[in-house]
Design an enzyme around this catalytic site. Structure first.
Site, PDB file in Angstrom:
ATOM      1  N   GLY A 239       1.268  -1.201  -0.089  1.00 55.42           N
ATOM      2  CA  GLY A 239      -0.299  -0.104   0.368  1.00 55.42           C
ATOM      3  C   GLY A 239       0.823   1.335   0.310  1.00 55.42           C
ATOM      4  N   MET A 241       4.586   3.381   2.798  1.00 53.87           N
ATOM      5  CA  MET A 241       5.773   3.349   3.091  1.00 53.87           C
ATOM      6  C   MET A 241       5.927   4.778   3.611  1.00 53.87           C
ATOM      7  SD  MET A 241       8.076   1.193   4.108  1.00 53.87           S
ATOM      8  CE  MET A 241       8.988   1.831   5.705  1.00 53.87           C
ATOM      9  N   HIS A 275      -2.211   5.849   8.299  1.00 57.29           N
ATOM     10  CA  HIS A 275      -1.543   5.216   8.968  1.00 57.29           C
ATOM     11  C   HIS A 275      -0.339   5.826   8.288  1.00 57.29           C
ATOM     12  CE1 HIS A 275      -0.567   0.983   9.352  1.00 57.29           C
ATOM     13  NE2 HIS A 275       0.570   0.893   8.746  1.00 57.29           N
ATOM     14  N   GLU A 276       0.309   6.366   7.200  1.00 58.64           N
ATOM     15  CA  GLU A 276       1.795   6.537   6.944  1.00 58.64           C
ATOM     16  C   GLU A 276       2.104   7.279   7.956  1.00 58.64           C
ATOM     17  OE1 GLU A 276       3.017   3.719   6.080  1.00 58.64           O
ATOM     18  OE2 GLU A 276       1.526   2.643   4.887  1.00 58.64           O
ATOM     19  N   HIS A 279       2.918   5.951  11.247  1.00 54.79           N
ATOM     20  CA  HIS A 279       3.995   5.910  11.685  1.00 54.79           C
ATOM     21  C   HIS A 279       5.427   6.253  12.313  1.00 54.79           C
ATOM     22  CE1 HIS A 279       3.553   1.781  11.096  1.00 54.79           C
ATOM     23  NE2 HIS A 279       3.372   1.903   9.823  1.00 54.79           N
ATOM     24  N   GLU A 298       3.058  -2.305  13.392  1.00 54.01           N
ATOM     25  CA  GLU A 298       2.249  -1.971  12.700  1.00 54.01           C
ATOM     26  C   GLU A 298       0.580  -2.458  13.243  1.00 54.01           C
ATOM     27  OE1 GLU A 298       2.031  -1.219   9.878  1.00 54.01           O
ATOM     28  OE2 GLU A 298       3.938  -1.668   9.634  1.00 54.01           O
TER      29      GLU A 298
HETATM   30  N1  ARG Z   1       5.712  -0.612   6.393  1.00 51.70           N
HETATM   31  C1  ARG Z   1       4.708  -0.356   5.466  1.00 51.70           C
HETATM   32  C2  ARG Z   1       2.758  -0.273   5.805  1.00 51.70           C
HETATM   33  O1  ARG Z   1       2.673  -0.864   7.380  1.00 51.70           O
HETATM   34  C3  ARG Z   1       4.124  -1.335   4.964  1.00 51.70           C
HETATM   35  C4  ARG Z   1       5.830  -2.401   3.642  1.00 51.70           C
HETATM   36  C5  ARG Z   1       5.658  -3.525   3.927  1.00 51.70           C
HETATM   37  N2  ARG Z   1       6.662  -3.926   3.041  1.00 51.70           N
HETATM   38  C6  ARG Z   1       6.678  -4.885   2.700  1.00 51.70           C
HETATM   39  N3  ARG Z   1       7.965  -5.220   1.632  1.00 51.70           N
HETATM   40  N4  ARG Z   1       6.265  -6.381   2.769  1.00 51.70           N
HETATM   41  O2  ARG Z   1       2.407   0.040   5.549  1.00 51.70           O
HETATM   42 ZN    ZN Z   2       2.153  -0.339   8.868  1.00 52.75          ZN
END
Ligand code: ARG
Ligand code: ZN
Length: 838
Positions: A239, A241, A275-276, A279, A298
């Site tokens: 989605g 980063m 969400h991002e 973070h 998460e």
């Molecule tokens: N940290 C990111 C989020 O929760 C997701 C990154 C996932 N990346 C991956 N290669 N699986 O929005």
């Molecule tokens: Zn996340």
């Protein structure tokens, strides 16, 4: 870092200063993959090949001194990077994705989240191709190298793990705004996208500003840099980063306007942007000690974005959507081969653990902590968490300890949720004593065995129960915390046998096992003051009918839909007190996934047929009501307010019922398709038509294609509705779509729209002849050669292997083996499929 960007020949110079943290003799072991090492200098002196060990995955330099510097130069090829990890090309731009282990594809480094470093990044590139050179933090210097080349140097004042490093280079358009933080600092906000698309970024911008305000108000958390940038890219595995100060997004979660985006697109954008952004504190300022702690950031951040969305929209509807996601994705995951606790004990490939369990169930665990501590103590716990751990890489234990300190509650037994997998079933019995006027509910929890523990300790969770009398009058509400295998909840002063409203808002992520009469459910549907449980009652009422209907169909003795069931739904349709979005949820029968989930041997065909049988009966009985509502709601003006979305939601549900009332209604659907003024109505009508293959379907598909063929994101919807079609020719159509110019197997959104959606089309994926399995296996074999993450994700479609009937199982096994037998299969795909067969 000093990075000279080029499509095919990017040079990365890394200058590291390392300090030894041990007295013992030690080597420096750096991770590094998919790059060509050009030179290594230790304390300024070039090393020869004999001075270090280089493997496919590591660079090892012996005998670390107290403090040394390393200068490492390597070469990477962004154009060839189709795995979309590290630095890669997406269309015309260069971008990066480093979580969890992409940074090792950029340079040799200690690629783990507990190594926090201060980054200064100089980016150099061609002025016309890459006028824009972005990285984390603040730009501190820029200038020309020569007439064709320029550079920008970025400095990030916050030490960070390398998975949060980001780079973007390209020629993009942007929109800008500013935000003044509570303490009065002005922050520049920028969203970058392809030129010409800028105006479609304003919804994302407004979502960002709302998120910033919300995090200040709710948690006292302010943004900490002078600039916050978001870049939308076409090719992205996930989605979005949360890279520090430079979020990179799948364009699908940025671009929106009413003509091209559906209501769910608008809402998803709001949620993912939030969400991002969230973070930045939960993930970036305090990060994970290791990837086993992934849910630390998460689960908590999903909980935060869910709460944000609940405050921005209608709380009950948000909760229902989250519960549905949990039941449709997380419960099956936990009951399948990839079952794992939210804090896994082991993994082959961490990329495979960005799961519904770590994210969605992780958020449920935080939600339970919130319920147990209460809102105020929870906020205090968050304060303590940041006071203690800001700038550190910590564990889930550390988070829970902060909550214990704030609340005084001991989370000892609660912590089993972190280490034990499996969805508990809670069986409930009631006992009314008319003499004592007491009502007692006894609860018993059981959890199926999962690999990580043979003996499960009982889980601790809140049980929220309401009581109504038989006329629907509210009597009481009570919250208990259950921590043993059995628990009793007693209400006194209850004058007559009540109706329980159980696990209100699903107060714990469990399966609630209790038998309600249809009559009591009808009362709950109308009178429960908890709207989420009105929905739950409607689902149970449907299940009371669906389950016997499935059994009857399996025995070839179809049963009629009883009148009282249809009456109850009729009252619900007419009930003006129910919010239209809630009504739509209440009138949507439980998903096929949730119907097959409890089965020992899954029987998709009967589940689909039973559902269809009841849907048709509701449709024919209530067609006049549905028609009335369609008329009433068709005149409404468009806006993206929750009310307006609810109106469209219910109107489109009515249309979908009408389509089941007889083919004569397909013309009406087509009329609505043509009259649609927004993407929600348009795609909804198209998707209904795809469930009723007809000349109208073909006309609408054709028209949609002509209208939108130049918009890649919209064409994904066109692809998806066809891959999800009930038409007998679906697999053939899918094969045709592969060669449509709108499809591109290198783009993850398109793979999800075509292959991902097909894999969720139960009737076709689980076709008796095994054609669905063979097809998907072929795709996985191919995709695995260039994008293992996506191949592995598609491989989870085989999760029902163990529960299939023998003939299908044999066919699926053949398909899975054909993948596993492939030489050089990625460890991503191998892990999923090995566990599937194990
Ligand atoms: N940290 C990111 C989020 O929760 C997701 C990154 C996932 N990346 C991956 N290669 N699986 O929005
Ligand atoms: Zn996340």
């Amino acid at each position: 870092l000093d990075i000279s960007l080029d499509d095919t020949d990017t040079r990365v110079k890394a200058s590291l200063t390392l300090t030894k943290n041990t007295q013992e003799n030690a080597d420096i072991v750096l991770n590094g993959e998919n790059q060509t090492l050009l030179s290594v200098k230790k304390d300024g002196i070039e090393l020869s090949q004999d001075d270090y060990t280089l493997t496919d995955t590591h660079l090892i330099i012996p005998n670390l001194a107290e403090r040394i510097t390393l200068d490492i130069e390597s070469r990477i090829n962004p154009s060839k990077n189709l795995a979309l990890e590290g630095i890669y090309k997406s269309d015309t731009i260069i971008c990066s994705q480093n979580e969890p282990e992409g940074f090792r594809r950029i340079t040799y480094f200690i690629d783990r989240p507990d190594i926090l470093s201060s980054f200064t990044t100089k980016l150099t590139g061609n002025k016309t191709q890459y006028p824009l050179l972005l990285s984390n933090g603040n730009p501190i210097e820029r200038g020309d190298v020569d007439s064709k080349t320029h550079f920008v140097t970025w400095e990030d004042p916050f030490p960070k793990p390398c998975y949060l490093f980001a780079v973007v280079a390209g020629d993009l358009g942007k929109i800008s705004d500013t935000f003044t933080t509570k303490s009065g600092r002005s922050v520049l906000l920028e969203i970058y996208t392809d030129k010409g698309q800028e105006e479609r970024c304003w919804h994302a911008m407004s979502s960002l500003k709302k998120s910033m305000t919300w995090d200040e108000d709710l948690f006292g958390l302010e943004y900490d840099l002078d600039i916050f940038m978001i870049v939308a890219v076409d090719a992205f595995n996930m989605g979005a980063m949360e890279n520090k100060g430079l979020n990179i997004f799948n364009a699908a979660y940025i671009l929106a306007d009413p003509k091209t985006a559906t209501d769910s697109d608008f809402k998803n954008i709001e949620a993912v942007v939030a969400h991002e952004y969230f973070h930045n504190w939960t993930g970036n300022r305090v990060t994970c000690r290791d990837w086993f702690q992934l849910t630390l950031k998460e689960g908590l951040t999903v909980f935060r974005d869910q709460e944000f969305s609940s405050d921005m929209n209608v709380r009950a509807i948000e909760r229902i959507e989250n519960i549905k996601r949990l039941r449709n994705f997380q419960f099956p995951e936990e009951a399948g081969p990839m079952t794992h606790p939210i804090r896994p004990e082991s993994y082959e490939e961490i990329n495979n653990f960005y799961t519904a369990t770590v994210y969605e169930k992780g958020a449920e665990i935080i939600r339970m902590i919130h319920t147990i501590t209460g809102k105020e103590a929870f906020r205090k716990g968050i304060d303590i968490y940041f006071e203690k751990f800001d700038g550190m890489a910590v564990t889930t234990e550390d988070f829970v300890a902060a909550m214990e300190e704030a609340s005084g509650y001991s989370f000892d037994t609660f912590k089993h949720w972190y280490h034990q997998a499996g969805t508990p079933t809670v069986s409930i019995e009631e006992n009314y004593d008319p003499k004592k006027e007491t009502y007692a509910l006894s609860f018993k929890q059981t959890t199926p065995k999962t690999p990580e523990t043979s003996h499960k300790k009982p889980f601790t969770f809140p049980i929220v129960v309401g009581l109504l009398d038989k006329q629907g009058q509210a009597l009481a509400e009570k919250t208990d915390i259950m921590s043993e295998e059995i628990h009793t909840m007693t209400f006194s002063n209850i004058k007559s046998p009540p109706i329980p409203s159980l696990f209100r808002e699903l107060s714990a992520p469990v399966i609630v096992d209790f038998t309600f009469s249809d009559q009591d459910l009808a009362v709950l549907m109308t009178y429960d003051k908890n709207p989420v449980n009105q929905y739950e009652a409607a689902q149970r009422l449907a299940l009371n009918l669906l389950n016997p209907t499935i059994l009857a169909l399996q025995k070839n003795t179809p049963i009629a839909v009883p009148a009282h069931f249809l009456d109850t739904l009729g009252h619900c349709i007419e009930n003006d007190k129910i919010n239209l979005a809630l009504k739509a949820e209440m009138l949507t029968l439980p998903s096929v996934i949730s119907l097959v989930e409890p089965m020992q041997v899954v029987d998709y065909d009967s589940a689909i047929a039973a559902r269809k049988h009841i849907v048709q009966s509701i449709a024919t009985t209530h067609a006049p009501l549905f028609l009335k509502w369609v008329m009433k709601l068709s005149e409404k003006d468009f806006s993206i307010s929750p009310e307006s979305m609810a109106q469209r939601r219910f109107k489109n549900l009515c249309l979908s019922y009408l389509s089941e009332a007889g083919d004569e209604y397909l013309k009406l659907i087509y009329t609505h398709y043509k009259a649609a003024t927004n993407m929600t109505d348009q795609i909804s009508a198209l998707s209904i038509l795809c469930q009723h293959p007809s000349s109208e379907t073909n006309q609408a598909l054709e028209h949609f294609h002509t209208t939108w063929k130049d918009n890649a994101l919209i064409m994904n919807k066109w692809i998806a509705v066809q891959a999800n079609s009930s038409a007998a020719t679906t697999l053939n159509n899918v094969l045709h779509l592969e060669s449509n110019p709108s499809f591109d197997k290198k783009n993850p959104n398109k793979c999800r729209a075509l292959y991902g959606v097909f894999a969720g089309n139960h009737a076709h994926f689980h076709a008796e002849d095994g054609s669905g399995y063979i097809f998907l296996a072929e795709k996985i074999i191919d995709i695995d050669t260039y994008n293992p993450s996506i191949a592995a994700r598609l491989s989870t479609a085989f999760k029902k292997y163990k529960k299939l009937d023998k003939p299908r199982q044999a066919k699926m096994k053949g398909a899975i083996l054909s993948i596993l037998n492939k030489a050089d299969l990625s460890k991503n795909t191998k892990e999923i499929l090995t566990k599937t067969l194990a």
